[in-house]
Design a protein around this motif. Structure first.
Motif, PDB file in Angstrom:
ATOM      1  N   THR A 195      65.052   6.887  28.342  1.00 60.25           N
ATOM      2  CA  THR A 195      65.438   7.576  27.089  1.00 60.25           C
ATOM      3  C   THR A 195      65.461   6.753  25.833  1.00 60.25           C
ATOM      4  OG1 THR A 195      67.653   6.579  27.429  1.00 60.25           O
ATOM      5  CG2 THR A 195      67.207   8.814  28.500  1.00 60.25           C
ATOM      6  N   SER A 196      64.173   5.916  25.995  1.00 64.38           N
ATOM      7  CA  SER A 196      63.921   5.102  24.684  1.00 64.38           C
ATOM      8  C   SER A 196      62.873   5.588  23.995  1.00 64.38           C
ATOM      9  CB  SER A 196      63.619   3.797  25.276  1.00 64.38           C
ATOM     10  OG  SER A 196      64.712   3.009  25.850  1.00 64.38           O
ATOM     11  N   ALA A 201      67.145   3.235  23.214  1.00 66.47           N
ATOM     12  CA  ALA A 201      67.959   4.140  24.283  1.00 66.47           C
ATOM     13  C   ALA A 201      68.849   5.197  23.448  1.00 66.47           C
ATOM     14  CB  ALA A 201      68.278   3.538  25.484  1.00 66.47           C
ATOM     15  N   VAL A 204      73.538  10.563  26.546  1.00 67.87           N
ATOM     16  CA  VAL A 204      73.291  11.836  27.136  1.00 67.87           C
ATOM     17  C   VAL A 204      73.668  13.042  26.100  1.00 67.87           C
ATOM     18  CG1 VAL A 204      74.355  13.558  28.646  1.00 67.87           C
ATOM     19  CG2 VAL A 204      73.988  11.032  29.273  1.00 67.87           C
ATOM     20  N   LEU A 207      70.656  13.976  24.334  1.00 72.46           N
ATOM     21  CA  LEU A 207      69.749  14.539  25.120  1.00 72.46           C
ATOM     22  C   LEU A 207      70.195  16.204  25.037  1.00 72.46           C
ATOM     23  CD1 LEU A 207      69.263  12.346  28.215  1.00 72.46           C
ATOM     24  CD2 LEU A 207      67.516  12.774  26.344  1.00 72.46           C
ATOM     25  N   TYR A 271      60.024  12.787  22.964  1.00 70.62           N
ATOM     26  CA  TYR A 271      59.563  11.426  23.394  1.00 70.62           C
ATOM     27  C   TYR A 271      59.722  10.567  22.360  1.00 70.62           C
ATOM     28  CZ  TYR A 271      56.819   7.952  25.779  1.00 70.62           C
ATOM     29  OH  TYR A 271      56.727   6.813  26.730  1.00 70.62           O
ATOM     30  N   ALA A 274      63.760  10.324  22.415  1.00 69.86           N
ATOM     31  CA  ALA A 274      64.473  10.042  23.467  1.00 69.86           C
ATOM     32  C   ALA A 274      63.649   9.529  24.592  1.00 69.86           C
ATOM     33  CB  ALA A 274      65.510  10.838  23.899  1.00 69.86           C
ATOM     34  N   LEU A 277      62.417  11.190  29.176  1.00 71.20           N
ATOM     35  CA  LEU A 277      63.500  12.195  29.511  1.00 71.20           C
ATOM     36  C   LEU A 277      63.555  13.147  28.324  1.00 71.20           C
ATOM     37  CD1 LEU A 277      65.100  12.859  31.819  1.00 71.20           C
ATOM     38  CD2 LEU A 277      66.863  11.556  31.057  1.00 71.20           C
ATOM     39  N   GLY A 278      63.626  12.682  27.019  1.00 67.39           N
ATOM     40  CA  GLY A 278      63.716  13.406  26.088  1.00 67.39           C
ATOM     41  C   GLY A 278      62.375  14.518  25.647  1.00 67.39           C
TER      42      GLY A 278
END
Length: 379
Positions: A195-196, A201, A204, A207, A271, A274, A277-278
């Motif tokens: 998540t960086s 980072a 949640v 996100l 990206y 996050a 995962l972002g």
């Protein structure tokens, strides 16, 4: 609805869309043309009537045209399973490419002077889109002009303007009261690099915000994937301040130098905000409405497509979206064309597009990057 010919297995069908998502450049109209050429005319895997129904649904319903058409054809071939597998196969290659480009972007710090070329490409795309979608309808051109002016003046998307733009032609054409059809993320520990983004980072909560914002944006994309650009600019740059103007233009450029749907630019943005995962959350957010609208509407579409009210509403929203794209060109151009070199790159790119209409957009963007590097070292 006629069943798809049995010569193609679902596996062969999915492999075709995996290849198209990997090698298919040229934007939504070109991708739709490839599907007709290969699946209808060439291999006979899809009946002409089924293709026409899918193209009509992709034009009427919210969502990027090429991705929606692909998902619909997957539904024709294999119902929900087919739609799901085809949607994943079509989007996955460009998503993976964007992940790689995003990582390189964070590592090396940017794409050099390609924003000017992107402005020219979007401007020409908006011109073509206006010609094909608005025709000679003065009411739609009026909506287009208002949306262009409002977007250029406010530098952000106005959701209520899009909704109102749908009701204007609905009321004008049908002369009747409108009636629209009714139609966890787990909190778990994960490595910080997942998540960086640009600022490290994120939580949640960020996100979730990324997911819902891009899901909402996906509902206002009609026809060309470029329709999402003014929406994203207003939220990503002006409202949440996730990216700068330069970074946003780089995100749009990434979507143009990769194959598949243009809206994959949201993965690049996700990206930078996050991390990997972002990017995943953003991509799921923007494509989820496309998938569910297509799967839910496909069994009933023939009846819905005959509604003059629905067509009128969508025409108005499409005119507003096209105007917003044109307005976004003005907003982005004011901030990207900051000196003589960037203005020259934009002008030359536009001249090349107009005079040599078959030049691939990725080649133009790559060339602008090289020219930018040379000018940077020369000045």
């Amino acid at each position: 609805m006629k069943p798809a010919p049995s010569r193609a297995t679902l596996r062969e069908f999915v492999i075709y869309f995996l290849k198209l998502g990997t090698l298919g450049f040229g934007g939504p109209i070109a991708l739709a043309g490839y599907m007709q050429r290969d699946l209808v005319d060439g291999r006979g895997w899809i009946a002409p009537d089924d293709y026409k129904q899918g193209l009509a649904l992709a034009q009427l319903a919210p969502g990027p045209l090429a991705a929606q058409l692909a998902i619909y054809l997957g539904w024709v071939r294999g119902r929900v399973l087919g739609a799901t597998l085809v949607g994943i196969a079509f989007v996955a290659p460009s998503f993976l490419m964007v992940l790689v480009l995003s990582a390189l972007y964070l590592k090396f710090g940017g794409l050099v002077w390609i924003g000017a070329a992107v402005i020219a490409i979007i401007a020409w795309s908006a011109t073509r889109l206006a010609r094909t979608t608005l025709g000679r309808d003065r009411l739609l051109w009026g909506i287009f002009a208002v949306s262009l002016a409002v977007t250029a003046w406010t530098a952000r998307e106005i959701i209520w303007l899009f909704v109102a733009s749908g009701f204007i032609p609905l009321l004008a054409r049908t002369r009747a009261r409108p009636s629209l059809p009714s139609k966890a993320l787990l909190v778990a520990p994960w490595p910080a690099w997942l998540t960086s983004g640009l600022t490290g980072a994120v939580s949640v909560g960020v996100l979730w915000k990324v997911f819902w914002y891009f899901a909402a944006a996906g509902l206002f994309v009609f026809g060309s994937g470029l329709a999402i650009v003014p929406f994203l600019h207003g939220g990503v740059v002006e409202q949440f301040h996730w990216l700068t103007e330069r970074q946003f233009l780089d995100a749009v450029a990434v979507s143009m130098i990769t194959p598949g749907p243009v809206v994959i630019t949201v993965a690049f943005i996700g990206y930078l905000v996050a991390g990997p995962l972002g990017a995943t959350v953003a991509a799921i957010g923007v494509f989820a409405p496309v998938y569910f609208v297509t799967v839910l509407a496909a069994p009933h579409f023939r009846r819905l497509a005959e509604s003059a009210r629905i067509k009128a509403f969508v025409d108005g929203v499409t005119a507003a979206a096209t105007g917003a794209i044109a307005g976004a060109v003005i907003v982005l151009g004011r901030r990207a064309l900051v000196d003589l070199p960037t203005a020259l790159i934009c002008s030359v790119t536009l001249a090349v597009i107009v005079s040599m209409k078959r030049v691939p957009e990725p080649a133009l963007i790559a060339a602008s990057g090289v020219v930018g590097l040379l000018l940077k070292h020369a000045l």
